[in-house]
Design an enzyme around this catalytic site. Structure first.
Site, PDB file in Angstrom:
ATOM      1  N   ASP A 110       0.870  -1.181   0.000  1.00  0.00           N
ATOM      2  CA  ASP A 110       0.000   0.000   0.000  1.00  0.00           C
ATOM      3  C   ASP A 110       0.910   1.235   0.000  1.00  0.00           C
ATOM      4  OD1 ASP A 110      -1.819   2.002   0.473  1.00  0.00           O
ATOM      5  OD2 ASP A 110      -2.596   1.191   2.352  1.00  0.00           O
ATOM      6  N   ASP A 156       4.460  10.871   2.785  1.00  0.00           N
ATOM      7  CA  ASP A 156       4.411  11.577   4.077  1.00  0.00           C
ATOM      8  C   ASP A 156       5.434  10.981   5.059  1.00  0.00           C
ATOM      9  OD1 ASP A 156       2.319  13.072   3.020  1.00  0.00           O
ATOM     10  OD2 ASP A 156       0.833  11.628   3.716  1.00  0.00           O
TER      11      ASP A 156
END
Ligand code: RIB
Length: 311
Positions: free
Chosen positions: A246, A252
């Site tokens: 994923d 981030d």
């Protein structure tokens, strides 16, 4: 409240409604999903959690709503020890992201900003003292531009601008970035926004962005790693080979890790090498914040630095 935060993240906080599915639907098509989970997310919160898990002292300036999603959105921030003393609760809904993750690990994301849209320059300026005291201030593109610009104006330390998604930001504030962190698409958009024209190839985009006046630029390239330059030659950092589960929030994780290392005083290229490892760790696990490592987790090893002229 922390008195001397290393890092202040001024950014978005969301609850991610994550749907897993075999493949993404085409426009007009309906497909069946498999599972739906509600996880903490938002680019600002993700970056704050990533940096805090890696040992940094982090303050988050942002907002959630007064709905039931706020608790989920704040859960990992609290657990990671992020200082939420400057967080606002604004009547109404928390930011929501609808995240679809297909079997090959790729995602699509639709964000409903909720409370994030109510972060005004005045609300950010109310935290000017804490922002001004940070060694590193991190902003992204999910808050209104005025809030981001107010954060940059209040900063006296190093400013990391991760303009994701890309929106119009006052060029003077944008050019305070050191570094600007963008992916390949964002890099081209920022270049166009600054009137820097078009450049062909990732390396050329990095060089053109430096030509616009950025002190340093980092371009993330997913499985290919990252490019980095602080005005000298553009260095390519290759990523470890990993099987992605994923990719949500991997960028981030990268920015949070970069901020943690820059706050510790690492040179930019070293901080980027570490951030590439952390981003690669994150794609091997599901979700954004649940996938971020602590200092005790073994990170995938980097391949040796070899000059890459194909980027
Ligand atoms: O970068 C990933 C994040 O983008 C998700 O957590 C989602 O909330 C959106 O902000």
């Amino acid at each position: 409240m922390s008195t001397t935060p290393g890092i202040v993240v001024v950014g978005s906080v969301n609850a991610d409604l994550v749907v897993t599915l075999e493949r993404h639907p085409r426009p007009g098509e309906t497909v069946l999903g498999r599972t739906m989970t509600v996880l903490p997310g938002g680019k600002g919160a993700n970056q704050a959690v990533a940096a805090a898990r890696l040992g940094a002292g982090v303050v988050l300036v942002g907002a959630v709503g007064t709905d039931a999603y706020a608790d989920t959105a704040l859960s990992a921030l609290t657990e990671a020890g992020v200082d939420l003393g400057a967080l606002r609760r604004i009547g109404g809904s928390t930011g929501i992201a609808v995240v679809e993750v297909s079997d090959d690990g790729e995602n699509t994301i639709v964000v409903l900003p909720g409370a994030n849209a109510h972060m005004t320059p005045e609300l950010v300026a109310a935290s000017a003292a804490v922002i001004g005291g940070a060694a590193v201030v991190v902003v992204q593109g999910e808050l209104p531009a005025g809030a981001t610009e107010a954060a940059v104006r209040a900063a006296s330390g190093r400013v990391i601008v991760n303009l994701a998604p890309v929106g119009p930001v006052d060029p003077e504030a944008l050019l305070r970035a050191d570094p600007l962190v963008v992916n390949e698409h964002e890099g081209a958009l920022v270049l166009a926004q600054l009137g820097g024209g078009e450049a062909s190839g990732h390396r050329a985009v990095v060089e053109a962005l430096l030509g616009c006046g950025f002190a340093s630029v980092v371009m993330t390239l997913g499985a290919a790693g990252a490019l980095v330059s602080d005005g000298g030659p553009v260095l390519a950092v290759a990523a470890p080979r990993v099987d992605p589960v994923d990719t949500t929030g991997a960028g981030d994780a990268f920015v949070g890790a970069l901020a943690a290392r820059l706050a510790d005083g690492d040179p930019l290229a070293d901080a980027v090498r570490f951030a590439v490892q952390v981003g690669s760790y994150a794609v091997r696990h599901a979700g954004a914040q649940p996938s971020y490592p602590t200092l005790d987790d073994g990170l995938p090893a980097l391949p040796a630095d070899v000059p890459r002229h194909d980027l």
